[in-house]
Design a protein around this motif. Structure first.
Motif, short mmCIF file in Angstrom:
data_model
loop_
_atom_site.label_atom_id
_atom_site.label_comp_id
_atom_site.label_asym_id
_atom_site.label_seq_id
_atom_site.Cartn_x
_atom_site.Cartn_y
_atom_site.Cartn_z
N ARG A 184 0.16 20.45 0.19
CA ARG A 184 0.40 19.06 0.59
C ARG A 184 -0.76 18.59 1.45
O ARG A 184 -1.31 19.35 2.24
CB ARG A 184 1.70 18.97 1.36
CG ARG A 184 2.02 17.58 1.86
CD ARG A 184 3.51 17.34 1.92
NE ARG A 184 3.85 16.10 2.58
CZ ARG A 184 3.66 14.89 2.07
NH1 ARG A 184 3.09 14.74 0.91
NH2 ARG A 184 4.03 13.82 2.74
N TRP A 208 -7.30 11.18 -4.53
CA TRP A 208 -5.92 11.41 -4.10
C TRP A 208 -5.20 12.35 -5.07
O TRP A 208 -4.31 13.10 -4.68
CB TRP A 208 -5.15 10.11 -3.98
CG TRP A 208 -5.67 9.18 -2.94
CD1 TRP A 208 -6.36 8.01 -3.15
CD2 TRP A 208 -5.56 9.30 -1.52
NE1 TRP A 208 -6.67 7.43 -1.96
CE2 TRP A 208 -6.20 8.19 -0.94
CE3 TRP A 208 -4.98 10.26 -0.68
CZ2 TRP A 208 -6.27 8.00 0.44
CZ3 TRP A 208 -5.05 10.07 0.70
CH2 TRP A 208 -5.69 8.95 1.24
N LEU A 220 -1.15 13.25 -5.63
CA LEU A 220 -0.58 11.97 -5.21
C LEU A 220 -0.78 10.87 -6.25
O LEU A 220 -1.87 10.69 -6.78
CB LEU A 220 -1.20 11.53 -3.89
CG LEU A 220 -1.02 12.49 -2.71
CD1 LEU A 220 -1.74 11.96 -1.48
CD2 LEU A 220 0.45 12.73 -2.42
N GLU A 233 1.90 5.32 -5.66
CA GLU A 233 3.05 5.13 -4.77
C GLU A 233 3.04 6.14 -3.62
O GLU A 233 3.37 5.81 -2.48
CB GLU A 233 4.37 5.22 -5.54
CG GLU A 233 4.58 4.11 -6.56
CD GLU A 233 3.75 4.28 -7.84
OE1 GLU A 233 3.35 5.42 -8.18
OE2 GLU A 233 3.46 3.25 -8.48
N ASP A 234 2.66 7.37 -3.93
CA ASP A 234 2.56 8.40 -2.89
C ASP A 234 1.48 8.05 -1.87
O ASP A 234 1.67 8.23 -0.67
CB ASP A 234 2.21 9.77 -3.50
CG ASP A 234 3.26 10.29 -4.46
OD1 ASP A 234 4.45 9.99 -4.29
OD2 ASP A 234 2.86 11.01 -5.40
N LEU A 265 0.41 5.06 -1.12
CA LEU A 265 0.91 3.96 -0.30
C LEU A 265 1.82 4.49 0.81
O LEU A 265 1.73 4.05 1.96
CB LEU A 265 1.64 2.93 -1.15
CG LEU A 265 2.22 1.72 -0.41
CD1 LEU A 265 1.13 0.98 0.38
CD2 LEU A 265 2.92 0.78 -1.38
N GLU A 266 2.67 5.46 0.50
CA GLU A 266 3.53 6.05 1.53
C GLU A 266 2.70 6.77 2.59
O GLU A 266 3.02 6.68 3.79
CB GLU A 266 4.55 7.01 0.90
CG GLU A 266 5.66 6.30 0.13
CD GLU A 266 6.39 5.27 0.97
OE1 GLU A 266 6.80 5.58 2.11
OE2 GLU A 266 6.55 4.12 0.49
N GLU A 267 1.65 7.47 2.18
CA GLU A 267 0.76 8.13 3.15
C GLU A 267 0.09 7.09 4.05
O GLU A 267 0.00 7.27 5.26
CB GLU A 267 -0.31 8.97 2.44
CG GLU A 267 0.20 10.24 1.79
CD GLU A 267 0.72 11.27 2.77
OE1 GLU A 267 0.25 11.32 3.93
OE2 GLU A 267 1.63 12.03 2.38
N LYS A 310 1.22 4.15 4.79
CA LYS A 310 2.26 3.62 5.69
C LYS A 310 2.50 4.58 6.85
O LYS A 310 2.69 4.15 7.99
CB LYS A 310 3.56 3.35 4.93
CG LYS A 310 3.48 2.13 4.03
CD LYS A 310 4.79 1.94 3.27
CE LYS A 310 4.73 0.74 2.35
NZ LYS A 310 5.98 0.58 1.57
N ARG A 311 2.48 5.89 6.58
CA ARG A 311 2.64 6.87 7.66
C ARG A 311 1.49 6.77 8.66
O ARG A 311 1.69 6.85 9.86
CB ARG A 311 2.69 8.30 7.08
CG ARG A 311 4.01 8.69 6.52
CD ARG A 311 4.02 10.19 6.15
NE ARG A 311 5.05 10.48 5.20
CZ ARG A 311 4.94 10.41 3.88
NH1 ARG A 311 3.81 10.09 3.32
NH2 ARG A 311 5.96 10.70 3.10
N SER A 324 -0.18 4.13 9.26
CA SER A 324 0.04 2.88 9.99
C SER A 324 1.03 3.10 11.14
O SER A 324 0.82 2.62 12.26
CB SER A 324 0.56 1.80 9.03
OG SER A 324 0.80 0.60 9.71
N ARG A 325 2.09 3.85 10.87
CA ARG A 325 3.08 4.13 11.92
C ARG A 325 2.47 4.96 13.05
O ARG A 325 2.93 4.91 14.19
CB ARG A 325 4.30 4.83 11.33
CG ARG A 325 5.19 3.89 10.51
CD ARG A 325 6.51 4.52 10.15
NE ARG A 325 6.40 5.61 9.21
CZ ARG A 325 6.40 5.50 7.88
NH1 ARG A 325 6.48 4.31 7.33
NH2 ARG A 325 6.32 6.57 7.12
#
Length: 169
Positions: A89, A118, A123, A126-127, A129-131, A133-134, A136-137
């Motif tokens: 991962r 990626w 990845l 969509e994967d 984009l989730e990474e 977003k993480r 960003s958090r």
């Protein structure tokens, strides 16, 4: 290092994308040098090499492919012809570095999600984009996504500044 090695040796990147992840997703438990050999021979037959490779070169490159995957933690280590597939991962630090590196090399925000690098980590768009977003958090960037459109605000002016932040966290 996996990304840089795959860029320098495209056959490795193609092997990871097409063989490792296909086997991983398919529930296989191992990859053999013979699997790598079949991949190399198919590439030669498809004209991906300038000329036919000798038997020695095919054998050496096949072992190189599985050996590199073992070196990067994708397959079990050791000198063997059959290697067990290991869970693999992308880490948040690598995801941040890769996103920024692609951005600074001129890849646009939408194209960044589909970049082939990626895929070395299994990845999909969509994967990724989730990474993102993480990240960003964690405050490393700001992402706005609506449907197929994405906008990223990059908080660090260069890779050196990003690395400073990553080493301090």
């Amino acid at each position: 290092m996996l990304v840089l090695t795959s860029r320098a040796n495209p056959i490795l990147g193609n092997f990871v994308r097409r063989v490792y992840w296909a086997r991983y997703a398919g529930g296989y438990t191992e990859i053999t040098n013979e699997d790598a050999r079949a991949f190399v021979e198919r590439a030669i037959d498809d004209g991906k090499t300038g000329k036919r490779w000798s038997e020695t070169t095919v054998r050496r490159v096949s072992a190189y492919l599985t050996g590199c995957c073992a070196d990067y933690g994708m397959l079990e280590r050791g000198s063997r012809s059959t290697r067990r597939i290991l869970p693999f991962r992308i880490s948040p630090i690598v995801a941040a570095y890769l996103a920024y590196e692609l951005h600074f090399s001129g890849v646009g925000d939408n194209a960044l999600l589909n970049h082939e690098d990626w895929q070395l980590f299994g990845l999909t768009r969509e994967d990724v984009l989730e990474e993102i977003k993480r990240l960003s958090r964690k405050g490393l960037l700001i992402v706005q996504a609506a449907g197929e459109v994405i906008r990223i605000s990059w908080k660090h002016p260069d890779l050196e500044a990003l690395c400073d932040v990553l080493t301090q966290s």
